[in-house]
Design an enzyme around this catalytic site. Structure first.
Site, mmCIF file in Angstrom:
data_model
loop_
_atom_site.group_PDB
_atom_site.id
_atom_site.type_symbol
_atom_site.label_atom_id
_atom_site.label_comp_id
_atom_site.label_asym_id
_atom_site.label_seq_id
_atom_site.Cartn_x
_atom_site.Cartn_y
_atom_site.Cartn_z
ATOM 1 N N HIS A 94 32.554 43.332 30.465
ATOM 2 C CA HIS A 94 33.630 42.662 31.197
ATOM 3 C C HIS A 94 34.984 43.224 30.792
ATOM 4 O O HIS A 94 35.831 43.522 31.627
ATOM 5 C CB HIS A 94 33.573 41.149 30.959
ATOM 6 C CG HIS A 94 34.295 40.381 32.004
ATOM 7 N ND1 HIS A 94 35.483 39.756 31.782
ATOM 8 C CD2 HIS A 94 34.011 40.175 33.311
ATOM 9 C CE1 HIS A 94 35.886 39.175 32.900
ATOM 10 N NE2 HIS A 94 35.017 39.413 33.848
ATOM 11 N N HIS A 117 38.773 42.705 39.453
ATOM 12 C CA HIS A 117 39.239 41.362 39.821
ATOM 13 C C HIS A 117 40.324 41.432 40.880
ATOM 14 O O HIS A 117 40.880 42.482 41.129
ATOM 15 C CB HIS A 117 39.802 40.627 38.596
ATOM 16 C CG HIS A 117 38.742 40.288 37.614
ATOM 17 N ND1 HIS A 117 38.467 41.073 36.542
ATOM 18 C CD2 HIS A 117 37.851 39.273 37.597
ATOM 19 C CE1 HIS A 117 37.453 40.553 35.876
ATOM 20 N NE2 HIS A 117 37.052 39.465 36.488
ATOM 21 N N HIS A 126 30.407 41.139 39.851
ATOM 22 C CA HIS A 126 29.826 40.110 38.981
ATOM 23 C C HIS A 126 28.367 39.842 39.333
ATOM 24 O O HIS A 126 27.577 39.491 38.473
ATOM 25 C CB HIS A 126 30.671 38.842 39.013
ATOM 26 C CG HIS A 126 32.012 39.006 38.351
ATOM 27 N ND1 HIS A 126 33.099 39.511 39.016
ATOM 28 C CD2 HIS A 126 32.424 38.785 37.070
ATOM 29 C CE1 HIS A 126 34.142 39.564 38.178
ATOM 30 N NE2 HIS A 126 33.757 39.140 36.993
ATOM 31 N N HIS A 254 37.081 29.498 40.201
ATOM 32 C CA HIS A 254 36.661 30.519 39.238
ATOM 33 C C HIS A 254 37.651 30.643 38.083
ATOM 34 O O HIS A 254 37.298 30.528 36.918
ATOM 35 C CB HIS A 254 36.476 31.879 39.936
ATOM 36 C CG HIS A 254 36.516 33.017 38.979
ATOM 37 N ND1 HIS A 254 37.628 33.830 38.828
ATOM 38 C CD2 HIS A 254 35.617 33.432 38.054
ATOM 39 C CE1 HIS A 254 37.391 34.694 37.863
ATOM 40 N NE2 HIS A 254 36.172 34.486 37.377
ATOM 41 N N HIS A 258 37.748 29.393 33.816
ATOM 42 C CA HIS A 258 38.097 30.264 32.688
ATOM 43 C C HIS A 258 39.183 29.625 31.832
ATOM 44 O O HIS A 258 39.099 29.587 30.612
ATOM 45 C CB HIS A 258 38.570 31.631 33.189
ATOM 46 C CG HIS A 258 37.443 32.562 33.507
ATOM 47 N ND1 HIS A 258 36.766 33.253 32.536
ATOM 48 C CD2 HIS A 258 36.868 32.902 34.679
ATOM 49 C CE1 HIS A 258 35.821 34.001 33.107
ATOM 50 N NE2 HIS A 258 35.862 33.794 34.402
ATOM 51 N N PHE A 275 40.053 38.041 30.253
ATOM 52 C CA PHE A 275 39.009 38.974 30.699
ATOM 53 C C PHE A 275 38.338 39.668 29.513
ATOM 54 O O PHE A 275 37.130 39.842 29.475
ATOM 55 C CB PHE A 275 39.600 40.084 31.575
ATOM 56 C CG PHE A 275 40.104 39.642 32.919
ATOM 57 C CD1 PHE A 275 39.504 38.616 33.620
ATOM 58 C CD2 PHE A 275 41.180 40.308 33.511
ATOM 59 C CE1 PHE A 275 39.966 38.244 34.878
ATOM 60 C CE2 PHE A 275 41.648 39.943 34.771
ATOM 61 C CZ PHE A 275 41.039 38.910 35.450
ATOM 62 N N HIS A 288 29.507 32.155 36.141
ATOM 63 C CA HIS A 288 29.467 33.151 37.208
ATOM 64 C C HIS A 288 28.232 33.038 38.077
ATOM 65 O O HIS A 288 28.242 33.460 39.235
ATOM 66 C CB HIS A 288 29.663 34.563 36.652
ATOM 67 C CG HIS A 288 31.105 34.941 36.679
ATOM 68 N ND1 HIS A 288 31.724 35.429 37.806
ATOM 69 C CD2 HIS A 288 32.076 34.811 35.752
ATOM 70 C CE1 HIS A 288 33.004 35.607 37.572
ATOM 71 N NE2 HIS A 288 33.254 35.234 36.323
HETATM 72 CU CU1 C2O Z 1 35.236 38.813 35.670
HETATM 73 CU CU2 C2O Z 1 35.150 35.214 35.748
HETATM 74 O O1 C2O Z 1 35.762 36.977 35.598
#
Ligand code: C2O
Length: 358
Positions: A94, A117, A126, A254, A258, A275, A288
Site C-alpha cells: 500500500h 488513490h 484494491h 472509505h 481510515h 496510506f 476494503h
Molecule cells: Cu488504498 Cu483505503 O486506501
C-alpha cells in the site's frame, strides 16, 4: 496511455508523499518489495472454473472461521520479513503504491509518481490487492477456499469494529495497538467522520449512516465518473489537485473509516489514518473488502446505468504483485470486473440504506 506499474520493481524508492510528519513515521518509509529475480512480471491469467470463495460478514463469522483467520494472519506474521508474503511486505504494498514508491516510467513519464488513490484506479487496484492477499492467506493455512471477512459498516449490525479484531489483544494476530482508543467497540462508526465525533446517540448515528450510504451509493453516484472518480492516465501528475478526483465512496465512507480507526495522536495517524501505514492493520483488508462489495452492489442495484468504465485507458491500466506462488505478475483492470470469474463472492447481508433516502 493507461497507467502501468513498472516492470522493474527494483526502481521503487522510499516513500516521500502524503506524510504529515515523515520523521516520525514509525512504521518506516522503506516500502519497496523484495526483488526475487530480474525477470519481468508475467501477465496474470485468472484460473478457469475457480472454486468460489465466499467472504463472510465479519459480525456473523463463526468461532471456527475466526480461529482460522487468526491462524492465517499469524502465519503471515511468522514468515521472515523479507518474504513477499510476510505481513510486513503485504503492508508495504500500500505504501509503495500510495506514497510515491513508484513512478510512471513504464508509460514514459519517469518524473511523475504513480498513485492509485483519488481516481478511477481506486476500486480495481484494491480489488487486486485483496485478491492476492486472500489467496496468500489461504495458502498459508492450506485452505484454497479461505475468504476474507468484510467489515459490514453499511448495516446496523456491523457498524462497530468487528469483535474479532479486539478480543484477547495479547495473543490475537488481528489486534493492532495503533487504533483510536475512542473508537473501539461499542463506539458506532460515523460513515462521514472527518476528524470530530458527532456526539449522536447510537440510534441517531445509525440513521445518519444509513441516509449517508444512500447518498453515497445512489443520489451522488448516478454515473460511472461520479462513482469511480477522475480518469487518471499516464502523464497525469498525482501531486496536482486537478488529478485528484475521488469517487463518492472513496471520498466518503472509505476515507472516513481510515480516519476514524487510525490513532489521531500518532504523527501520521498510524496505522489506518495514513496510506503508508494502513496496510499494517489487519482491519484495513476487511474494511476494503466492504469497499469492494460496494462496487459490486452499486452495479447490481441499477444494471442499466451503473457501469464500469469502458475506456481502454481504464481497462488496460495495470499493477504488479507477487501472487500466492511468489511469482511476480502484472494484472489489468479488465480482468477484475467480474468477481465470480475472479473466484469469490460476498455472503449476503441486507442493505437497509437502499430504503433510507434522506
Ligand atoms: Cu488504498 Cu483505503 O486506501
Amino acid at each position: 496511455i493507461p497507467i502501468a506499474a513498472p516492470d522493474n520493481i527494483s526502481d521503487c524508492v522510499a516513500a516521500t508523499s502524503n506524510l504529515r510528519n515523515s520523521k516520525d513515521a514509525i512504521r518506516g518509509l522503506a516500502c519497496c518489495p523484495p526483488v526475487l529475480s530480474t525477470n519481468k512480471p508475467m501477465d496474470y491469467v485468472l484460473p478457469s472454473n475457480p472454486v468460489i470463495r465466499v467472504r463472510p460478514a465479519a459480525q456473523k463469522a463463526t468461532a471456527d472461521y475466526i480461529a482460522k483467520y487468526q491462524q492465517a494472519i499469524q502465519a503471515m506474521k511468522d514468515l521472515p520479513e523479507d518474504h513477499p508474503h510476510s505481513w510486513k511486505q503485504q503492508g508495504k504494498i500500500h505504501c509503495a503504491y500510495c506514497n510515491g514508491g513508484y513512478n510512471q516510467e513504464q508509460s514514459g513519464y519517469p518524473n511523475l509518481q504513480l498513485q492509485i488513490h483519488n481516481s478511477w484506479l481506486f476500486f480495481p487496484f484494491h480489488r487486486w490487492y485483496l485478491y492476492f492477499y486472500e489467496k496468500i492467506l489461504g495458502k498459508l493455512i492450506n485452505d484454497p477456499t479461505f475468504a476474507l471477512p468484510y467489515w459490514n459498516w453499511d448495516n446496523p449490525t456491523g457498524m462497530v469494529i468487528p469483535a474479532m479484531f479486539e478480543q484477547n489483544s495479547k495473543t490475537n494476530s488481528l489486534f493492532d495497538p495503533l487504533r483510536d482508543a475512542k473508537h473501539l467497540p461499542p463506539s458506532i462508526f460515523d460513515v462521514e467522520y472527518a476528524g470530530a465525533d458527532t456526539g449522536a446517540t447510537c440510534i441517531d448515528q445509525i440513521a445518519i449512516n444509513l441516509s449517508s450510504m444512500y447518498r453515497q451509493m445512489v443520489t451522488n453516484s448516478t454515473d460511472t465518473k461520479r462513482f469511480f472518480g477522475g480518469e487518471f492516465v499516464a502523464g497525469n501528475d498525482p501531486l496536482a489537485s486537478e488529478f485528484n478526483v475521488a469517487g463518492t465512496v472513496e471520498a466518503g465512507v472509505h476515507t472516513a473509516a481510515h480516519r476514524w480507526v487510525g490513532n489521531s495522536r500518532m504523527a501520521n495517524s498510524e496505522d489506518m489514518g495514513n496510506f503508508y501505514s494502513a496496510g499494517y492493520d489487519p482491519l484495513f483488508y476487511v474494511h476494503h473488502a466492504n469497499v469492494d462489495r460496494m462496487w459490486q452492489i452499486w452495479k447490481d442495484i441499477d444494471k442499466k446505468t451503473h457501469k464500469d468504465p469502458t475506456s481502454g485507458d481504464w481497462l488496460n491500466a495495470s499493477y504488479v504483485f507477487y501472487d500466492e506462488n511468489e511469482n511476480l505478475v502484472r494484472v489489468y483492470n479488465r480482468d477484475c470486473v467480474d468477481i465470480n470469474r475472479m473466484g469469490y463472492d460476498y455472503e449476503r447481508s441486507a442493505i437497509p440504506w437502499i430504503r433510507s433516502r434522506p
